[in-house]
Write a protein that holds these residues in place. Structure first.
Motif, mmCIF file in Angstrom:
data_model
loop_
_atom_site.group_PDB
_atom_site.id
_atom_site.type_symbol
_atom_site.label_atom_id
_atom_site.label_comp_id
_atom_site.label_asym_id
_atom_site.label_seq_id
_atom_site.Cartn_x
_atom_site.Cartn_y
_atom_site.Cartn_z
ATOM 1 N N GLY A 119 0.736 -1.188 -0.022
ATOM 2 C CA GLY A 119 -0.041 0.025 0.071
ATOM 3 C C GLY A 119 1.288 1.416 0.141
ATOM 4 O O GLY A 119 1.755 1.136 0.501
ATOM 5 N N GLU B 29 -2.826 0.216 -7.086
ATOM 6 C CA GLU B 29 -3.592 -0.831 -5.775
ATOM 7 C C GLU B 29 -3.040 -0.477 -4.669
ATOM 8 O O GLU B 29 -1.890 -0.667 -4.001
ATOM 9 C CB GLU B 29 -3.829 -2.174 -6.138
ATOM 10 N N GLY B 30 -3.765 -0.215 -2.974
ATOM 11 C CA GLY B 30 -3.606 -0.013 -2.171
ATOM 12 C C GLY B 30 -3.393 1.387 -1.997
ATOM 13 O O GLY B 30 -2.828 1.273 -1.062
ATOM 14 N N ARG C 160 -3.748 5.087 -0.857
ATOM 15 C CA ARG C 160 -4.857 5.710 0.117
ATOM 16 C C ARG C 160 -4.115 7.229 0.743
ATOM 17 O O ARG C 160 -3.477 7.475 0.786
ATOM 18 C CB ARG C 160 -4.970 5.407 1.581
#
Length: 137
Positions: free
Chosen positions: A69, A95-96, A98
């Motif tokens: 992440g 992906e991941g 945040r």
């Protein structure tokens, strides 16, 4: 950008390359040496001006992505909007990735310390967000 595999990467997004670089340097210095988690600054525009750049943010996120992440910390309004737009598109950031709601300087230090200790993305985001509670008086 160093760091072992399976650690959360951190991207510092600022309107200023100098600010992003300085906060990254400060976080690395305060994280205690050793082998810090991957950290990259994505500040300013490609031509060196003030602003935010999707291209610089994506490149920084790709550079720190180790598969666990990527926490993105931002300074001001349009940086938030740029990262939110990239997340909404869903195909440019790893992906991941945040967006983390945290104070920029204190959050960066807390995120790097936690990621360097092997914390997962939830732990890194929580540590950075908890920095809102740091009292100075």
């Amino acid at each position: 950008m160093s760091g072992g595999p399976d650690r959360v990467g951190i991207v510092l997004v600022s309107h200023s390359a100098a600010v992003a670089d300085a906060v990254a340097e400060l976080a690395r210095g305060l994280a205690g040496g050793g082998d810090p988690a991957p950290l990259a600054a994505a500040g300013g525009t490609p031509d060196g001006g003030l602003g935010t750049s999707s291209e610089l943010i994506v490149a920084a996120a790709e550079a720190v992505d180790a598969g666990a992440g990527v926490a993105l910390l931002v300074d001001l309004g349009s940086a938030v909007l740029t990262v939110k737009a990239l997340l909404a598109e869903g195909d440019e950031l790893p992906e991941g990735a945040r967006l983390v709601d945290a104070p920029f300087v204190e959050g960066a230090v807390a995120a790097l310390v936690t990621a360097s200790a092997g914390g997962d993305l939830d732990a890194v985001a929580a540590a950075a967000s908890e920095a809102y509670g740091y009292r100075k008086v």
